[in-house]
Design an enzyme around this catalytic site. Structure first.
Site, PDB file in Angstrom:
ATOM      1  N   SER A 122       0.809  -1.225   0.000  1.00 53.64           N
ATOM      2  CA  SER A 122       0.000   0.000   0.000  1.00 53.64           C
ATOM      3  C   SER A 122       0.839   1.271   0.000  1.00 53.64           C
ATOM      4  O   SER A 122       0.412   2.311  -0.495  1.00 53.64           O
ATOM      5  CB  SER A 122      -0.929   0.002   1.221  1.00 53.64           C
ATOM      6  OG  SER A 122      -0.214  -0.288   2.406  1.00 53.64           O
ATOM      7  N   ARG A 123       2.033   1.197   0.571  1.00 52.71           N
ATOM      8  CA  ARG A 123       2.853   2.417   0.729  1.00 52.71           C
ATOM      9  C   ARG A 123       4.321   2.103   0.450  1.00 52.71           C
ATOM     10  O   ARG A 123       4.725   0.933   0.418  1.00 52.71           O
ATOM     11  CB  ARG A 123       2.738   2.952   2.160  1.00 52.71           C
ATOM     12  CG  ARG A 123       1.383   3.489   2.521  1.00 52.71           C
ATOM     13  CD  ARG A 123       1.383   4.175   3.881  1.00 52.71           C
ATOM     14  NE  ARG A 123       1.506   3.236   4.975  1.00 52.71           N
ATOM     15  CZ  ARG A 123       2.527   3.213   5.842  1.00 52.71           C
ATOM     16  NH1 ARG A 123       3.505   4.086   5.739  1.00 52.71           N
ATOM     17  NH2 ARG A 123       2.568   2.323   6.811  1.00 52.71           N
TER      18      ARG A 123
ATOM     19  N   ASN B 171       7.545  -7.941   1.673  1.00 53.94           N
ATOM     20  CA  ASN B 171       8.032  -6.582   1.929  1.00 53.94           C
ATOM     21  C   ASN B 171       7.503  -5.976   3.220  1.00 53.94           C
ATOM     22  O   ASN B 171       8.165  -5.128   3.820  1.00 53.94           O
ATOM     23  CB  ASN B 171       7.651  -5.701   0.725  1.00 53.94           C
ATOM     24  CG  ASN B 171       7.688  -4.230   1.048  1.00 53.94           C
ATOM     25  OD1 ASN B 171       8.745  -3.600   1.029  1.00 53.94           O
ATOM     26  ND2 ASN B 171       6.530  -3.649   1.388  1.00 53.94           N
TER      27      ASN B 171
ATOM     28  N   TYR C 205      15.001  -4.433  15.367  1.00 56.80           N
ATOM     29  CA  TYR C 205      14.795  -4.291  13.911  1.00 56.80           C
ATOM     30  C   TYR C 205      15.929  -4.984  13.155  1.00 56.80           C
ATOM     31  O   TYR C 205      15.692  -5.777  12.234  1.00 56.80           O
ATOM     32  CB  TYR C 205      14.723  -2.808  13.541  1.00 56.80           C
ATOM     33  CG  TYR C 205      14.524  -2.569  12.063  1.00 56.80           C
ATOM     34  CD1 TYR C 205      13.280  -2.809  11.466  1.00 56.80           C
ATOM     35  CD2 TYR C 205      15.562  -2.122  11.257  1.00 56.80           C
ATOM     36  CE1 TYR C 205      13.096  -2.607  10.111  1.00 56.80           C
ATOM     37  CE2 TYR C 205      15.387  -1.912   9.897  1.00 56.80           C
ATOM     38  CZ  TYR C 205      14.154  -2.151   9.332  1.00 56.80           C
ATOM     39  OH  TYR C 205      13.962  -1.960   7.981  1.00 56.80           O
TER      40      TYR C 205
ATOM     41  N   THR D  40      15.668  -8.748  13.310  1.00 62.25           N
ATOM     42  CA  THR D  40      14.674  -9.343  12.397  1.00 62.25           C
ATOM     43  C   THR D  40      15.210  -9.366  10.979  1.00 62.25           C
ATOM     44  O   THR D  40      14.978 -10.313  10.222  1.00 62.25           O
ATOM     45  CB  THR D  40      13.325  -8.578  12.404  1.00 62.25           C
ATOM     46  OG1 THR D  40      13.504  -7.243  11.923  1.00 62.25           O
ATOM     47  CG2 THR D  40      12.692  -8.560  13.782  1.00 62.25           C
TER      48      THR D  40
HETATM   49  P1  NDP Z   1       6.637   2.083   5.235  1.00 62.57           P
HETATM   50  O1  NDP Z   1       6.463   2.226   6.697  1.00 62.57           O
HETATM   51  O2  NDP Z   1       6.682   3.266   4.371  1.00 62.57           O
HETATM   52  O3  NDP Z   1       5.518   1.061   4.668  1.00 62.57           O
HETATM   53  C1  NDP Z   1       5.324  -0.148   5.332  1.00 62.57           C
HETATM   54  C2  NDP Z   1       4.379  -1.020   4.548  1.00 62.57           C
HETATM   55  O4  NDP Z   1       4.256  -2.268   5.270  1.00 62.57           O
HETATM   56  C3  NDP Z   1       2.992  -0.416   4.454  1.00 62.57           C
HETATM   57  O5  NDP Z   1       2.469  -0.735   3.185  1.00 62.57           O
HETATM   58  C4  NDP Z   1       2.220  -1.130   5.558  1.00 62.57           C
HETATM   59  O6  NDP Z   1       0.861  -1.337   5.253  1.00 62.57           O
HETATM   60  C5  NDP Z   1       2.896  -2.489   5.533  1.00 62.57           C
HETATM   61  N1  NDP Z   1       2.733  -3.200   6.803  1.00 62.57           N
HETATM   62  C6  NDP Z   1       3.254  -2.906   8.015  1.00 62.57           C
HETATM   63  N2  NDP Z   1       2.853  -3.812   8.927  1.00 62.57           N
HETATM   64  C7  NDP Z   1       2.070  -4.698   8.266  1.00 62.57           C
HETATM   65  C8  NDP Z   1       1.369  -5.853   8.660  1.00 62.57           C
HETATM   66  N3  NDP Z   1       1.378  -6.301   9.926  1.00 62.57           N
HETATM   67  N4  NDP Z   1       0.666  -6.530   7.711  1.00 62.57           N
HETATM   68  C9  NDP Z   1       0.638  -6.097   6.435  1.00 62.57           C
HETATM   69  N5  NDP Z   1       1.275  -4.993   6.020  1.00 62.57           N
HETATM   70  C10 NDP Z   1       1.984  -4.309   6.918  1.00 62.57           C
HETATM   71  O7  NDP Z   1       7.971   1.225   5.082  1.00 62.57           O
HETATM   72  P2  NDP Z   1       8.997   1.059   3.848  1.00 62.57           P
HETATM   73  O8  NDP Z   1       8.290   1.090   2.568  1.00 62.57           O
HETATM   74  O9  NDP Z   1      10.126   1.964   4.091  1.00 62.57           O
HETATM   75  O10 NDP Z   1       9.513  -0.409   4.174  1.00 62.57           O
HETATM   76  C11 NDP Z   1       9.173  -1.538   3.390  1.00 62.57           C
HETATM   77  C12 NDP Z   1      10.139  -2.655   3.736  1.00 62.57           C
HETATM   78  O11 NDP Z   1      11.472  -2.229   3.450  1.00 62.57           O
HETATM   79  C13 NDP Z   1      10.130  -3.018   5.234  1.00 62.57           C
HETATM   80  O12 NDP Z   1      10.289  -4.413   5.374  1.00 62.57           O
HETATM   81  C14 NDP Z   1      11.344  -2.273   5.776  1.00 62.57           C
HETATM   82  O13 NDP Z   1      11.850  -2.887   6.928  1.00 62.57           O
HETATM   83  C15 NDP Z   1      12.286  -2.394   4.589  1.00 62.57           C
HETATM   84  N6  NDP Z   1      13.359  -1.406   4.581  1.00 62.57           N
HETATM   85  C16 NDP Z   1      13.106  -0.058   4.506  1.00 62.57           C
HETATM   86  C17 NDP Z   1      14.144   0.846   4.474  1.00 62.57           C
HETATM   87  C18 NDP Z   1      13.956   2.317   4.387  1.00 62.57           C
HETATM   88  O14 NDP Z   1      14.953   3.061   4.515  1.00 62.57           O
HETATM   89  N7  NDP Z   1      12.764   2.834   4.166  1.00 62.57           N
HETATM   90  C19 NDP Z   1      15.548   0.382   4.537  1.00 62.57           C
HETATM   91  C20 NDP Z   1      15.699  -1.036   4.606  1.00 62.57           C
HETATM   92  C21 NDP Z   1      14.638  -1.893   4.611  1.00 62.57           C
HETATM   93  P3  NDP Z   1      -0.366  -0.417   5.812  1.00 62.57           P
HETATM   94  O15 NDP Z   1       0.041   1.018   5.698  1.00 62.57           O
HETATM   95  O16 NDP Z   1      -1.486  -0.799   4.884  1.00 62.57           O
HETATM   96  O17 NDP Z   1      -0.639  -0.849   7.225  1.00 62.57           O
END
Ligand code: NDP
Length: 245
Positions: free
Chosen positions: A11-12, A87, A153, A156
Site C-alpha cells: 500500500s505504501r 516486503n 529491527y 529481524t
Molecule cells: P513504510 O512504513 O513506508 O511502509 C510499510 C508497509 O508495510 C505499508 O504498506 C504497511 O501497510 C505495511 N505493513 C506494516 N505492517 C504490516 C502488517 N502487519 N501486515 C501487512 N502490512 C503491513 O515502510 P517502507 O516502505 O520503508 O519499508 C518496506 C520494507 O522495506 C520493510 O520491510 C522495511 O523494513 C524495509 N526497509 C526499509 C528501508 C527504508 O529506509 N525505508 C531500509 C531497509 C529496509 P499499511 O500502511 O497498509 O498498514
C-alpha cells in the site's frame, strides 16, 4: 501463462513501488495492505487502468488466520501466487536494547519474520506443485551490519537473511528461487519518521549523495523476481548508494 505476484505491504513506500513495477512488467498483482486500504485500492485502480490485472487484499501479515484468508481470496480472484515479494515490515522507535519491552520485541518479530514465514508457507504448495516460483524478501543493510539502538529491527532483518539463504538451498531442487534485497536509506514514511535532520545526515553519509527512492529498490526486487535472474538464488542484493561500501 499468468503469473500472479503478491506484494505484502504494497500500500505504501517500497512495496507500492514494487507492485507498480511488477504491474508494468505484466504480472497480475495482489497488493496486500493492513491499515492503508484506500491507498492500496487506488494503486489497484491505477494498475487496472493501465491494463494490468490487480486487486487489493487486506491482512495483518502477523496473523496466520488473516494470511490464509487473504491467500484464499487471491486464488479466487487472480489465481495462485507464483511470485511472492515479502516486503511488509515495521521498525519500532529507536532505543536501547534493555529498554525494549516484550510487546515491541515480539510484534517486530511477528511482522518482519513471522509474516514472511506465514506467506511463504501458504505460497509453497502451489510453487512446489508447479516446480516453479520466485520469492524476494526485503531485508535491510542494518540486518547485514547491525545497528546501535535498532537491535530488534536489525535482528529481524538478519533473520530474513538467514531465512533467505537457507530456503534457497532447500527449495533449489524444486526450481524455486529465494533472494533478498537489502535496502539502505530509502525515502519512505518509515525513514521520514526519523526527522528531517537525520534524513539529511543519512543522505550526506551516502556516497551517491542522496537517499534512495522506493523505485530504486523496486528495480532490484523486480530483477530478482523475474526470469532474467533465473540462475540467481540465495543472494542478498544491497541497494544503498554505496552506504555499506
Ligand atoms: P513504510 O512504513 O513506508 O511502509 C510499510 C508497509 O508495510 C505499508 O504498506 C504497511 O501497510 C505495511 N505493513 C506494516 N505492517 C504490516 C502488517 N502487519 N501486515 C501487512 N502490512 C503491513 O515502510 P517502507 O516502505 O520503508 O519499508 C518496506 C520494507 O522495506 C520493510 O520491510 C522495511 O523494513 C524495509 N526497509 C526499509 C528501508 C527504508 O529506509 N525505508 C531500509 C531497509 C529496509 P499499511 O500502511 O497498509 O498498514
Amino acid at each position: 501463462m499468468t503469473n500472479v505476484a503478491l506484494v505484502t505491504g504494497g500500500s505504501r513506500g517500497i512495496g507500492r513501488a514494487i507492485a507498480r513495477k511488477l504491474g508494468q512488467q505484466g504480472y497480475d498483482v495482489a497488493i496486500n495492505y493492513r491499515r492503508s486500504r484506500q491507498a492500496a485500492e487506488e494503486l489497484a485502480d491505477e494498475l487496472r487502468r493501465a491494463g494490468c490485472n490487480a486487486a487489493a487484499f487486506g491482512a495483518d501479515m502477523a496473523e496466520s488466520g488473516e494470511v490464509n484468508a487473504m491467500f484464499h481470496a487471491i486464488e479466487t480472484t487472480l489465481g495462485p501466487v507464483g511470485t511472492l515479494i515479502n516486503n511488509a515490515g515495521i521498525a519500532p522507535p529507536s532505543g536501547l536494547f534493555q529498554d525494549a519491552d516484550d510487546e515491541s520485541w515480539n510484534r517486530t518479530f511477528a511482522v518482519n519474520v513471522g509474516g514472511m514465514r506465514g506467506a511463504i508457507r501458504r505460497a509453497l504448495p502451489h510453487m512446489l506443485h508447479e516446480k516453479r516460483g520466485s520469492i524476494v524478501n526485503i531485508s535491510s543493510i542494518w540486518g547485514l551490519r547491525g545497528a546501535s539502538c535498532e537491535t530488534v529491527y536489525a535482528a529481524t532483518k538478519s533473520a530474513v537473511i538467514g531465512l533467505t539463504r537457507s530456503l534457497a538451498l532447500e527449495l533449489a531442487p524444486s526450481n524455486i528461487r529465494v533472494n533478498a534485497v537489502a535496502p539502505g536509506c530509502i525515502e519512505t514514511d518509515m525513514l521520514r519518521s526519523l526527522g528531517p535532520e537525520t534524513l539529511a545526515d543519512l543522505a550526506a553519509q551516502t556516497p551517491l549523495g542522496r537517499l534512495g527512492m522506493p523505485e530504486d529498490v523496486a528495480a532490484a526486487a523486480a530483477f530478482l523476481a523475474g526470469d532474467e535472474a533465473a540462475f540467481i538464488t540465495g543472494q542478498i542484493l544491497t541497494v544503498d548508494g554505496g552506504f555499506t561500501g
